[in-house]
Structure formats: C-alpha cells, structure tokens
Design an enzyme around this catalytic site. Structure first.
Site, PDB file in Angstrom:
ATOM      1  CG  ASP A   1      -2.023   1.000   1.142  1.00  0.00           C
ATOM      2  OD1 ASP A   1      -1.720   2.263   1.064  1.00  0.00           O
ATOM      3  OD2 ASP A   1      -3.365   0.591   1.251  1.00  0.00           O
ATOM      4  CB  ILE A   2       1.227   4.502  -1.998  1.00  0.00           C
ATOM      5  CG1 ILE A   2      -0.504   4.792  -2.179  1.00  0.00           C
ATOM      6  CG2 ILE A   2       1.147   3.451  -3.252  1.00  0.00           C
ATOM      7  CD1 ILE A   2      -0.587   5.802  -3.169  1.00  0.00           C
TER       8      ILE A   2
ATOM      9  CG  ASN B   1     -11.833  -0.356   3.815  1.00  0.00           C
ATOM     10  OD1 ASN B   1     -12.168  -0.601   4.950  1.00  0.00           O
ATOM     11  ND2 ASN B   1     -10.587   0.210   3.488  1.00  0.00           N
TER      12      ASN B   1
ATOM     13  CG  HIS C   1      -8.568  -2.844  -2.587  1.00  0.00           C
ATOM     14  ND1 HIS C   1      -9.637  -2.110  -3.150  1.00  0.00           N
ATOM     15  CD2 HIS C   1      -8.097  -2.210  -1.623  1.00  0.00           C
ATOM     16  CE1 HIS C   1      -9.751  -0.786  -2.480  1.00  0.00           C
ATOM     17  NE2 HIS C   1      -8.726  -0.854  -1.537  1.00  0.00           N
ATOM     18  CG  LEU C   2      -8.918  -9.247   0.445  1.00  0.00           C
ATOM     19  CD1 LEU C   2      -9.583  -9.365  -0.838  1.00  0.00           C
ATOM     20  CD2 LEU C   2      -8.592 -10.648   0.660  1.00  0.00           C
ATOM     21  CG  HIS C   3      -6.616  -2.548   2.765  1.00  0.00           C
ATOM     22  ND1 HIS C   3      -5.802  -1.505   2.543  1.00  0.00           N
ATOM     23  CD2 HIS C   3      -7.908  -2.516   2.298  1.00  0.00           C
ATOM     24  CE1 HIS C   3      -6.436  -0.709   1.963  1.00  0.00           C
ATOM     25  NE2 HIS C   3      -7.650  -1.159   1.747  1.00  0.00           N
TER      26      HIS C   3
END
Length: 114
Positions: free
Chosen positions: A31-32, A87, A100-102
């Site tokens: 993640d940025i 989310n 997307h998954l974090h």
C-alpha cells in the site's frame, strides 16, 4: 475494464507497482499509505467494483483471494497475527472502487478499528 480504474491500470501494467505476488487471478503489492509495518493490497485481475458487487460466480475468486492473503501473511512472517480488511463503498472507507483486500500486520491491532 474501466479505463479510469487505478487498479485496472496496475493490472494492465500502465501504472507500475512493486508486485510482491502475482498469479493468474490476482496481484499483491505494498500500500502506498501503509497503516502497519506490513500493509499489502491484494487485488483481483478481474474488475469488480466492490464486495457489494460480487456475485455467486465470483466465489472461486473470492476464496482464492482469502487463501492467497493467508499465504502472503505466512511469507511475510506474520506469525503473531494479522488483519485482512475489505472496505466496501464510500461509507465503508473504500477509496478505489476495485475490490481489494488489505493485509495488515507487524503490530498489535486494536478494536474497534475506526
């Protein structure tokens, strides 16, 4: 694929990403704006706008994403624990409208998350 989707552009390779994982179904990259010492995103190559837009036909892909998140957690040494977050929608905190998954780990997670 939508032409304005950031993650679709990463899938296409028109926007670079430090791919730490890739297979025929998904891509993983940092993640940025990391919220933990380890914070990876896992995105499907197929555009699905959000978890709310997932259909029964997407079940194999969704299962693959979760299993891949577990594989990545092991590969990242997150033996003490980690969190997987999806989310969904604007009120759910989704800012890029591509499912997307974090994967977050490397520190103790608090509850409630926010």
């Amino acid at each position: 694929m939508p032409t304005d989707c950031l993650f679709c552009k990463i899938v296409e390779g028109t926007i670079p990403a430090n791919r730490v994982y890739e297979d025929e179904w998904c891509i993983g990259f940092p993640d940025i704006n990391p919220q933990a010492p380890t914070h990876l995103l896992l995105i499907p190559k197929q555009h699905i706008a959000s978890q709310a837009k997932a259909l029964a036909e997407h079940k194999p892909l969704l299962g693959h994403l979760m299993a891949t998140a577990a594989d990545l957690a092991r590969a990242q040494g997150l033996d003490k624990g980690y969190r997987v977050v999806v989310n969904t929608g604007d009120e759910g905190g989704q800012t890029v409208h591509h499912l997307h998954l974090h994967l977050l780990g490397g520190r103790a997670m608090r509850w409630p998350p926010g």
